[in-house]
Each structure stands twice: as structure tokens, then as C-alpha cells.
Design an enzyme around this catalytic site. Structure first.
Site, PDB file in Angstrom:
ATOM      1  N   VAL A  26     -17.377 -21.852  18.858  1.00 19.35           N
ATOM      2  CA  VAL A  26     -17.330 -21.490  17.440  1.00 19.35           C
ATOM      3  C   VAL A  26     -18.744 -21.654  16.905  1.00 19.35           C
ATOM      4  CG1 VAL A  26     -14.904 -22.038  17.027  1.00 19.35           C
ATOM      5  CG2 VAL A  26     -16.620 -23.827  16.750  1.00 19.35           C
ATOM      6  N   SER A  27     -19.015 -21.033  15.774  1.00 17.83           N
ATOM      7  CA  SER A  27     -20.393 -21.056  15.275  1.00 17.83           C
ATOM      8  C   SER A  27     -20.703 -22.242  14.375  1.00 17.83           C
ATOM      9  CB  SER A  27     -20.714 -19.751  14.551  1.00 17.83           C
ATOM     10  OG  SER A  27     -19.836 -19.563  13.482  1.00 17.83           O
TER      11      SER A  27
END
Length: 186
Positions: free
Chosen positions: A45-46
């Protein structure tokens, strides 16, 4: 067989006449490995506020691996941009591929592994005998925000190289792009 010897998949003993002899231990090891597909789960995930999604990816991929009969040898996860090439999980994945320790990499979407150049990774992994399995097809529509963030990162990086990382021009350019992207969403 020669390809396997060159690729290091199987160890042989060379006789005086230049012939290859395969030890029984190597045959046994190969046959045992053929029965068991070694998988790595890779999730990304960022940002830290998406940890719930990270866990969702891992749970789904774990269940997928079990359903396919894969042996999960490692679960790798990163909280970083798909543009970041220095992610700990990604670098560990490269080591596993290079060491021929895995047979398959499981990811939910293509861009979980990388934003750009997926085909290069796929080709490299393939030459090492590793397959990438993408469990879902296209990225869901709510991934647009992450793409916008990646675009802004690219612009900030190039602006920093052109104007200098602490430059006022760079800051103005990045703020302008953020404003423009915000207007396009609305």
C-alpha cells in the site's frame, strides 16, 4: 538437462570423459520440489493509513495460496509508493528470486509490485523460473488517488532535478499540479 545444469537447478558430477552424472540426492530433491510449489505473497500500500487494505491483501492471497495448494515460504509487505525502487519487501523478493528459493509470486494487482516496468520484472522473474500470478485483473477505480500521488511524485522528482530540490520554482510547480489535479477530480 544441460539448461538445468547451467541455471543451477540441478547439481551434477562430471566424469573424466566429460559426461555428467546426477547424484541420487539431486534427483530426490528435484522430485520433492516438483510436488511442492513455493510461493511468496507480496502486498503493498502507498501509505500507513491503508494498513487495513494491506492486511486484506495478505489474507486474500494466503487463502488463494492455500486453495491452489502452494506452500507460502514468505509474506512480504511494503508501505511505500509503487515508484519507490528501494522498498525492503521488493528488495527481499529479488533476493528470493535470484536464489531460486521460490516458484511463484502472488500479488493482488499488477501495480502492487511496481507502477511502471512490470513487464521487465515479469521477464526477469521468468528467466529465473519464477511466475507472477496476479489474482485480480484491473485495479479498482478508487486507485485513482494513488495514481495521482504517483504522478505528483514524478513531477516533484523531475522538478527537483531541473530547479533544485529546495527551489521555490519546484514548490510552485508541484503545488500547481496538486491544485490542477484537485480541480480535475471535482
Amino acid at each position: 538437462m544441460l539448461r538445468w545444469v547451467r541455471e543451477g537447478k540441478i547439481r551434477v558430477v562430471t566424469t573424466e570423459g566429460g559426461k555428467y552424472r546426477i547424484p541420487y540426492s539431486e534427483i530426490k530433491k528435484y522430485l520433492e520440489r516438483r510436488e511442492e510449489i513455493r510461493a511468496v505473497i507480496y502486498a503493498r500500500v502507498s501509505s500507513a493509513d491503508q494498513k487495513e487494505d494491506l492486511e486484506r491483501q495478505i489474507n486474500y492471497l494466503t487463502n488463494y495460496a492455500m486453495a491452489k495448494g502452494y506452500k507460502v515460504v514468505e509474506v512480504l509487505k511494503d508501505i511505500a509508493s509503487g515508484l519507490n525502487t528501494q522498498r525492503k519487501g521488493l528488495l527481499r523478493l529479488f533476493k528470493l528470486v535470484e536464489g531460486r528459493s521460490i516458484d511463484v509470486v502472488l500479488i493482488t494487482y499488477k501495480d502492487r509490485l511496481t507502477r511502471f516496468g512490470f513487464e521487465y520484472l515479469e521477464e526477469f522473474f521468468s528467466t529465473m523460473g519464477v511466475k507472477i500470478e496476479i489474482v485480480f485483473g484491473e485495479e479498482p477505480k478508487d486507485a485513482t488517488q494513488e495514481l495521482v500521488e504517483d504522478l505528483i511524485s514524478i513531477i516533484a522528482s523531475f522538478a527537483g532535478k531541473i530547479y533544485g530540490m529546495r527551489s521555490h520554482k519546484k514548490t510552485v510547480l508541484v503545488q500547481g499540479v496538486k491544485k490542477l489535479m484537485g480541480e480535475l477530480d471535482g
